[in-house]
Design an enzyme around this catalytic site. Structure first.
Site, PDB file in Angstrom:
ATOM      1  N   GLU A 184      32.844  38.486  49.284  1.00  0.00           N
ATOM      2  CA  GLU A 184      32.703  39.194  50.569  1.00  0.00           C
ATOM      3  C   GLU A 184      31.236  39.459  50.902  1.00  0.00           C
ATOM      4  O   GLU A 184      30.806  40.607  51.046  1.00  0.00           O
ATOM      5  CB  GLU A 184      33.485  40.512  50.540  1.00  0.00           C
ATOM      6  CG  GLU A 184      34.982  40.304  50.495  1.00  0.00           C
ATOM      7  CD  GLU A 184      35.776  41.594  50.668  1.00  0.00           C
ATOM      8  OE1 GLU A 184      35.237  42.664  50.372  1.00  0.00           O
ATOM      9  OE2 GLU A 184      36.930  41.518  51.092  1.00  0.00           O
ATOM     10  N   GLU A 399      41.859  36.353  49.069  1.00  0.00           N
ATOM     11  CA  GLU A 399      42.457  37.694  48.960  1.00  0.00           C
ATOM     12  C   GLU A 399      43.324  37.977  50.172  1.00  0.00           C
ATOM     13  O   GLU A 399      42.980  37.607  51.296  1.00  0.00           O
ATOM     14  CB  GLU A 399      41.394  38.790  48.907  1.00  0.00           C
ATOM     15  CG  GLU A 399      40.672  38.903  47.616  1.00  0.00           C
ATOM     16  CD  GLU A 399      39.639  40.030  47.606  1.00  0.00           C
ATOM     17  OE1 GLU A 399      39.870  41.067  48.252  1.00  0.00           O
ATOM     18  OE2 GLU A 399      38.600  39.841  46.951  1.00  0.00           O
TER      19      GLU A 399
HETATM   20  C1  BG6 Z   1      38.185  43.384  48.920  1.00  0.00           C
HETATM   21  C2  BG6 Z   1      37.444  43.274  47.626  1.00  0.00           C
HETATM   22  O1  BG6 Z   1      37.372  44.045  49.825  1.00  0.00           O
HETATM   23  O2  BG6 Z   1      39.307  44.164  49.003  1.00  0.00           O
HETATM   24  C3  BG6 Z   1      38.208  43.754  46.417  1.00  0.00           C
HETATM   25  O3  BG6 Z   1      36.955  41.979  47.401  1.00  0.00           O
HETATM   26  C4  BG6 Z   1      39.017  44.962  46.788  1.00  0.00           C
HETATM   27  O4  BG6 Z   1      37.280  43.976  45.391  1.00  0.00           O
HETATM   28  C5  BG6 Z   1      40.015  44.571  47.860  1.00  0.00           C
HETATM   29  O5  BG6 Z   1      39.633  45.594  45.718  1.00  0.00           O
HETATM   30  C6  BG6 Z   1      40.964  45.673  48.276  1.00  0.00           C
HETATM   31  O6  BG6 Z   1      40.257  46.836  48.573  1.00  0.00           O
HETATM   32  P1  BG6 Z   1      40.667  48.221  47.932  1.00  0.00           P
HETATM   33  O7  BG6 Z   1      39.632  49.161  48.358  1.00  0.00           O
HETATM   34  O8  BG6 Z   1      42.005  48.521  48.485  1.00  0.00           O
HETATM   35  O9  BG6 Z   1      40.689  47.994  46.456  1.00  0.00           O
END
Ligand code: BG6
Length: 501
Positions: A184, A399
């Protein structure tokens, strides 16, 4: 015939800081994320003030650092990989921890135990036919760079980082085909500490909202501070682009079997109304978001971004020879995280908190997750079509997923039908995009085994197909158990995305 290509890479994603644990073991050093401490179940910890960092360093023995525990993949990797294999994973996205290989970041040679650990993990994955997809830097840097060198703002980090990145390619190129450079990469502009190790108030008074319950309201911050924030984060970004392009070129020259992608956070933004002003604001946000891919995929700064710098008084100290470096280090594929969309207005006074990171408007047509992230599979399809036309490169969804509070019932089960519903709709949107002609070659939902939340630095926000018995304070057995979504995702993979019921 299924709508997904035959060798589609189904899997799941993690990061070392949030998953691996064993943070102080076998000579490992600490990264800047190991100094982020837990402050309460819903208090985001993305911004690090100077006094917070000093506290974290001086009160190390007494504070609660969930990232240091992760969920103990370090000791349980065989058990975890067996669970992934049981679901039928074809790919596993993980990151390597820079400080497990180079504990302070300043060493000339890597730590042998760290080197061996990742060989063991890759070997175990290959035993089950699972391809590793490795993020080289998932938000982590040795603490010294954040503490003493202004993180990525200073070019001094680049040679140290290149030593680490080149080592990864040299050492693991025969075991790892798919790589991502920076996780990211655009988040450094939204959360400068997380993505860039930047302690903002080193540069003057920085007023965070009382109690720090959410992202700062950018409208309420003094203009000079915002400009400084922009200046620092874009300077840091420039250095990350340089390191990324240099390692892409190095890999192309020395490891021709490897493919390297970028990774950016995609959030589709709708105009609030059809007024030309709202439409233009949405267009601006879109160009801004796409510019992070432009630099890495096209190999040059888009004119739009250069003009944004000029209009906003941002003066980048360009790295020597940067144009050639960027042009020679274009990525092989685009990768992205996608969780939510939002709405943009041209009215600067009207902004709401969206999730833990953003300030835009909410969309009345969409539902929120428990954490206020608006669920919008269609925007994924729209964005994928757009990316196809803009870059013409293969795309990997690195993701996607739904964070939720979860507790096992009396029988110890988690019935996460909400997660199944979320993923089902997103997989359908992916299939639609593939039918639209988008070349998507893999999908790795986030946190496939529960892990520490990045924004909340806690275990309470869970994404996994597998439940981990651990709480925010580190209590629990850390035992793994299968949620309902585990069985569902196994069927999805076995049917190559056809059986979504
Ligand atoms: C992304 C990141 O922004 O979202 C992860 O690459 C992160 O590291 C994921 O865990 C989800 O965000 P969060 O804050 O719900 O863990």
């Amino acid at each position: 015939m299924t709508r997904f290509p035959e060798n589609f890479l189904w899997g799941g994603a993690t990061s070392a800081a949030q998953y691996e644990g064993g943070r102080c073991e076998d000579g490992k050093g600490l990264s800047h994320l190991d100094y982020v401490y837990y402050r309460g179940p819903k208090i985001p910890c993305n911004f690090m003030m100077k006094k917070d960092l000093e506290k974290a360093i001086s009160e190390e023995a007494t504070l609660n650092f969930p990232n240091r525990r992760g969920v103990d993949f370090y000791h349980r990797y065989k058990e975890d990989i067996a669970l992934l294999a049981e679901m039928g994973f074809k790919v596993f996205r993980m990151s390597v921890s820079w400080t497990r290989l180079f504990p302070t970041g300043l060493e000339e040679t890597p730590d042998p135990e760290g080197v061996a650990f990742y060989h063991n993990v890759f070997r175990e994955l290959h035993k089950y036919g699972i391809e590793p997809l490795v993020t080289m830097i998932h938000y982590e840097m040795p603490i010294i760079f954040a503490e003493k060198y202004d993180g990525w703002v200073s070019p001094e980090i680049i040679p140290y980082c290149m030593k680490y990145l080149k080592f990864l390619i040299d050492e693991y190129k025969d075991e790892v085909k798919y790589w991502l450079t920076f996780n990211e990469i655009n988040m450094v502009t939204a959360v400068p500490w997380l993505g860039g190790g930047i302690v903002l108030d080193r540069y003057g008074e920085f007023a965070m909202p009382a109690g720090r319950k959410g992202p700062p309201n950018l409208n309420k911050l003094p203009k000079e501070l915002l400009q400084r924030w922009d200046q620092l984060s874009h300077q840091a970004l420039h250095h990350q682009y340089i390191a990324s392009a240099m390692i892409v070129k190095y890999a192309h020259d020395t490891a021709p079997g490897c493919l390297i992608g970028n990774m950016f956070n995609l959030h589709h933004l709708y105009a609030e109304t059809p007024s030309p002003e709202d439409e233009y604001r949405a267009h601006e946000e879109h160009e801004f978001n796409m510019s992070f891919c432009d630099v890495m995929a096209k190999g040059y700064y888009p004119k739009w971004l250069l003009s944004y710098y000029e209009k906003n008084g941002i003066q980048i100290k360009w790295y020597d020879n940067y144009e050639t470096i960027l042009a020679e280090g274009k990525v092989d594929f685009i990768s992205l995280s996608y969780y939510l969309s939002a709405v943009v207005t041209a009215d600067p006074e009207r902004q709401e908190k969206i999730g833990q990171f953003m300030r835009q408007l909410k969309n009345p047509y969409l539902k929120d997750s428990e954490f206020g992230w608006q669920i919008d599979p269609t925007a994924l399809r729209i964005s994928l079509n757009d990316l196809r036309d803009r870059f013409g490169l293969p795309i990997f969804i690195a993701e996607n997923g739904l964070g939720a509070f979860e507790k096992p019932d009396e029988e110890g089960k988690i019935h996460d039908d909400y997660r199944i519903a979320y993923l089902r709709e997103h997989i359908k949107a992916l299939a639609d995009a593939i039918e639209d002609g988008v070349d998507v070659f893999g999908y790795t939902p986030w946190g496939c085994i529960d892990l520490v939340s990045c924004s909340l630095v806690s275990m309470s926000k869970r994404y996994g197909f597998v439940y981990v018995d651990a709480d925010d304070e580190g209590n629990g057995t850390y035992n793994r158990s299968r949620k309902d979504s585990f069985w569902w995702y196994k069927k999805v993979i076995a049917s190559n995305g056809e059986d979504l019921d």
